[in-house]
Design a protein around this motif. Structure first.
Motif, short mmCIF file in Angstrom:
data_model
loop_
_atom_site.label_atom_id
_atom_site.label_comp_id
_atom_site.label_asym_id
_atom_site.label_seq_id
_atom_site.Cartn_x
_atom_site.Cartn_y
_atom_site.Cartn_z
N SER B 25 -53.04 -35.91 55.87
CA SER B 25 -53.17 -36.10 54.43
C SER B 25 -51.98 -35.41 53.76
O SER B 25 -51.24 -34.67 54.42
CB SER B 25 -54.46 -35.48 53.94
OG SER B 25 -54.42 -34.07 54.16
N GLU B 27 -52.23 -33.00 51.72
CA GLU B 27 -52.57 -31.57 51.84
C GLU B 27 -52.17 -31.01 53.21
O GLU B 27 -51.64 -29.91 53.31
CB GLU B 27 -54.08 -31.35 51.61
CG GLU B 27 -54.48 -31.33 50.15
CD GLU B 27 -53.62 -30.38 49.32
OE1 GLU B 27 -53.51 -29.20 49.71
OE2 GLU B 27 -53.02 -30.82 48.31
N ASP B 28 -52.47 -31.78 54.25
CA ASP B 28 -52.06 -31.35 55.61
C ASP B 28 -50.55 -31.15 55.65
O ASP B 28 -50.05 -30.16 56.18
CB ASP B 28 -52.40 -32.44 56.65
CG ASP B 28 -53.88 -32.52 56.96
OD1 ASP B 28 -54.58 -31.51 56.81
OD2 ASP B 28 -54.34 -33.61 57.36
N ILE B 30 -48.43 -30.56 53.28
CA ILE B 30 -47.98 -29.40 52.50
C ILE B 30 -48.22 -28.11 53.30
O ILE B 30 -47.36 -27.24 53.39
CB ILE B 30 -48.70 -29.36 51.13
CG1 ILE B 30 -48.21 -30.52 50.26
CG2 ILE B 30 -48.49 -28.01 50.43
CD1 ILE B 30 -49.01 -30.74 48.99
N SER B 31 -49.40 -28.04 53.90
CA SER B 31 -49.74 -26.82 54.65
C SER B 31 -48.86 -26.65 55.90
O SER B 31 -48.40 -25.55 56.21
CB SER B 31 -51.23 -26.88 54.99
OG SER B 31 -51.50 -26.32 56.24
N ARG B 63 -40.39 -30.16 48.84
CA ARG B 63 -41.44 -29.32 49.40
C ARG B 63 -40.93 -28.10 50.15
O ARG B 63 -41.72 -27.33 50.68
CB ARG B 63 -42.29 -30.14 50.38
CG ARG B 63 -42.87 -31.42 49.81
CD ARG B 63 -44.04 -31.15 48.88
NE ARG B 63 -44.64 -32.40 48.40
CZ ARG B 63 -45.66 -32.46 47.57
NH1 ARG B 63 -46.20 -31.34 47.10
NH2 ARG B 63 -46.13 -33.62 47.16
N ARG B 283 -55.31 -26.31 62.16
CA ARG B 283 -55.16 -27.31 61.10
C ARG B 283 -55.58 -28.70 61.60
O ARG B 283 -56.17 -29.49 60.88
CB ARG B 283 -53.70 -27.32 60.63
CG ARG B 283 -53.41 -28.25 59.46
CD ARG B 283 -53.70 -27.57 58.12
NE ARG B 283 -54.17 -28.53 57.13
CZ ARG B 283 -54.58 -28.19 55.92
NH1 ARG B 283 -54.59 -26.93 55.53
NH2 ARG B 283 -55.01 -29.10 55.07
#
Lengths: 530, 530
Positions: B25, B27-28, B30-31, B63, B283
């Motif tokens: 995703s 979010e994934d 970004i992390s 990013r 993760r």
């Protein structure tokens, strides 16, 4: 041109036994030994007789027909002769045909860890080899820490090699014991060792601590070694040993090796490599690694991405070897076509012939895919696949229906105050409308359910008399919404046939019951024609 | 001497996204991007903006702070200019600082898959690079199938390299797209490419289809490439990409590389490598591979066998790098061949200090051996070992006693005629004499027992609030007198610590209960000092 022979030495049962979490029983060793014989390796190192009861028992009988049955052990201790060393005598008197002695070749280790002189170490090596050869067994020497030793003191390391060969050793194996050597170093050092040990007398034993056990092994072969040591699926201490399941196809299929060497592994064995690899993981009750080279479930899988459409045009460009050459399958996540032909092959294996355009084929494919998305896996459960196929195709007889079942386990204290566990199962089934109720106790809920379910099948009872539950395995899968349990049951009957059935449910008891039920159904199906 | 710079290019978020079963995703991404920045790679290839909504959104913002934020995409189509190609314009107009174009370098693929002329392919490559450079972004070319292409037509493959560099590309990356190239071939071909592309302009992108992605990458570096592409934990299509978590420590710690190159990864990052690797698996919700080079839980583990006693004398001989250099730990496991010194090391790990001649040590050793002969295996169940040690040493607090328990599973039809399964467990325990009875339903007997057991521990309840059962594994062992079941339970708590407990019994429910009980006891032990 005649090819040069490259010898495969398997140490799954010896160095592989050093893997964290792996503990082989004698039964495990016998079963894995049979698998290795089928694969066709040249040497099977079975363990260290005398070191523990399992290995001692394993070496009381010669366990191989074709491969050389090899024992591992230490060279004689300094200060006594091989004839007076109980360890060496134990090896020589075992049923092994070959003995592989581990010997140190790193000067520093000999003086600090062994605390003996460099000359005493050479003497132990010579005397142990000579005693083995005198007893009509083949002798091998594993030179522990060879590469580190060579870097520290090349002359001494080379003198170990020469001493072993002069004493009559068939092979001297160069071990990268701590796994830290680079392929370029392996190439250089092997080339220098060959100057004192020409011909086919050198082996390589690599560990995967830098992820290069396979590369180090291949570099050694290119530099001149002719024996390759490794394990099934790369098990072994720390990061594992060189993976024979990866090495064998590279040696057999890549022209740079295949044009020059013969490994003794037949084309038939090679085409069953995926099966061997998965059978071994099954024995260990481990989930096979999907990413494993050649044999992993993902090894020939392509996601609908930039490659998939090109792949459909030209498989050869996107697959470094044909998947069927190692018994694996292509899987393209956008194509249904691959599925259909696999399905036809699987059906034919169960004597079910269908036309390629039979509409029931589409329905079966959809059912299999739907069930696999819920955690079923028909790869390892061929009998369940047969039952499912007959069901979807409308050819499954209605043998019996299960009304209800119940299993309970209770731990309590008995009248004498002792802790006891009572396990009981009740199964109610219907055969042609008649209700049959059975109850059984067992040493666990699955055992009790199995006994109760098979106790009375009415008119079918005689057909399952020789059915036997051999093993059951449980795996927890992370499904989308939560964990599900997958149970795999192995059954056997009087004909010697073994079959596997599967059950999947969030509840281990439901999953087990499903697999037991399918095993009985399969047994009834296979006796249908009789 | 100044070291040469070696650049690390991470493609976890792009090629890694091709892994079967992995779907990132935003979010994934970004992390994971944050994790890669902490690690300190030079390039982060974030995906293919324009190809799917996740990647498009990910490239709407820059990013990265330090690493070059890199977009992946296709070169312009034949028959239009880069200025008129929406794909290329999308890449140029994204927030990426660098664009990595994939281009074919294998003549056969260009004419059959792309169906364009060889000259048109060079033109697409040149024009796309020039447009990128004109937009003040760095341009890279991934030459797909470079090695196969070079073998088929070296002149054309080299002309692709030259065309890219002449047009202003910073890097040309040689890709072993199907992963079938051998390290010796990589060395030879890189050397020949360097003759037309001297300096630091070449990169390597390797896949693990023969288990040699790491070795191919290192061979390329030794032959002269200065950019290394790979992924975290080696995720990627089929068998995966070159594993950066393996490559980085080899480049940083092995003299043959470390003396010559600087990777830009700090010593601090290197010492947290194990943590990075495990955080990434977390993760992805995957269990870390125990055998992973450098960072696996077994990477520095030794079973009490032939090496353990020598290891205790001299760690450096048996560890190719110090475990702490990559943030990992040494572990010496307790097992059948356990000796006193291993036991002392294992005890010390749990904060238990004993004198070598303490008579309780002998007793503990005997107990471990006796239990292992019955099917226990403590090398994978460290928490059970700790509980057992405290018990034998007389230092285990008496938390609670189990009076009785009962689990039942019933499959029946409900009032609506639907099949339902009801699973219930009752547990009765005593805490300081007080009887506490709990009942729970679960999705299986083990789950129900777990819930019932943890429902009310009286005054200890608050100390196990964050305890969580992560996994349980079941194995049937062939014991001497009959089959026994071994259950291994993995638990976790709020601190992130994971621990393993074991239970053995002919009855799977008893074995599971034992492992659950020991997990709770371990959790209480570890919170004892708080």
């Amino acid at each position: 041109m005649t090819k040069e022979r490259l010898y495969i030495f398997d140490t799954t049962l010896r160095d592989g036994a050093q893997t964290a979490g792996i503990e082989f029983s004698v039964e495990d060793k016998i079963s894995i030994c049979r698998l290795l014989e089928d694969l066709g390796v040249d040497y099977i190192e079975g363990g260290y007789p005398g070191a523990n009861p399992v290995d001692t028992e394993f070496f009381e009988t010669k366990r191989t027909r074709r491969a050389k049955f090899t024992a591992f052990g230490m060279t004689k201790r300094a200060g006594r002769s091989a004839a007076n060393d109980p360890g060496v005598q134990g090896l020589i008197n075992s049923q092994a045909e070959a003995v592989c002695f581990v010997a140190k070749a790193w000067d520093h280790q000999i003086t600090t860890a062994l605390e003996i002189s460099l000359e005493d170490n050479l003497d132990s090596l010579r005397d142990s080899v000579a005693a083995t050869v005198a007893a009509d067994k083949e002798a091998l020497i594993d030179c522990e820490h060879f590469f580190d030793g060579f870097k520290a003191n090349p002359d001494y390391a080379l003198s170990c090699v020469r001493a072993a060969l002069d004493a009559g050793a068939r092979w001297v194996v160069l071990c990268d014991t701590n796994g830290g050597t680079m392929p370029s170093e392996v190439s250089d050092i092997v080339a220098r060792v060959l100057t004192v040990a020409p011909g086919d007398h050198l082996g390589i034993h690599a560990h995967d601590d830098t992820g290069q056990a396979v590369a180090n092994t291949l570099a050694a072969v290119q530099a001149g070694v002719r024996q390759v040591q490794g394990t099934l699926n790369g098990i072994g201490e720390r990061c594992g040993n060189a993976n024979l399941i990866t090495l064998i196809p590279t040696l057999a299929l890549k022209p740079v090796f295949a044009d020059r060497f013969d490994t003794g592994i037949s084309a038939d064995s090679l085409s069953r490599l995926t099966q061997f690899s998965r059978a071994f993981d099954d024995r260990l009750n481990r989930a096979p690694l999907k990413q494993s080279p050649y044999v992993g479930a993902s090894a020939f899988a392509t996601k609908a991405g930039i490659h998939a459409s090109a792949l459909l045009k030209d498989f050869s460009s996107y697959e470094h070897v044909p998947p069927e050459s190692v018994g694996n399958e292509r899987s393209i996540m956008v194509s249904q076509q691959a599925g259909k032909s696999n399905l036809l092959t699987a059906l034919a294996r169960h004597g079910i012939e269908l036309a390629k355009d039979d509409p029931r084929l589409e329905k079966l494919l959809a059912t299999v895919k739907e069930r696999e998305s819920r955690g079923y896996s028909y790869d390892g459960a061929d009998a369940s696949f047969a039952v499912l196929a007959h069901e979807v195709l409308g050819t499954l007889p209605s043998y019996f229906d299960v009304d209800t079942y119940r299993a309970s386990v209770e731990r309590r204290h008995n009248a004498q105050g002792e802790e006891i566990t009572v396990t009981e199962a009740v199964v109610k089934i219907r055969v042609e409308g008649e209700l049959l109720m059975s109850v059984a106790e067992g040493n666990g809920p699955v055992n009790a359910l199995d006994l109760a379910l098979r106790k009375d099948l009415g008119k079918y009872s005689s057909r399952i008399e020789d059915l036997e539950l051999v093993d059951f395995k449980v795996r927890i899968l992370d499904g989308g919404t939560g964990a599900v349990t997958r149970v795999l049951v192995e059954s056997r009957d009087g004909t010697g046939e073994r079959w596997y059935t599967i059950g999947v449910s969030p509840n281990i008891i439901d999953a087990s019951f499903e697999a037991l039920y399918e095993s009985i159904t399969y047994k009834l199906l296979k006796t249908e024609a009789l």
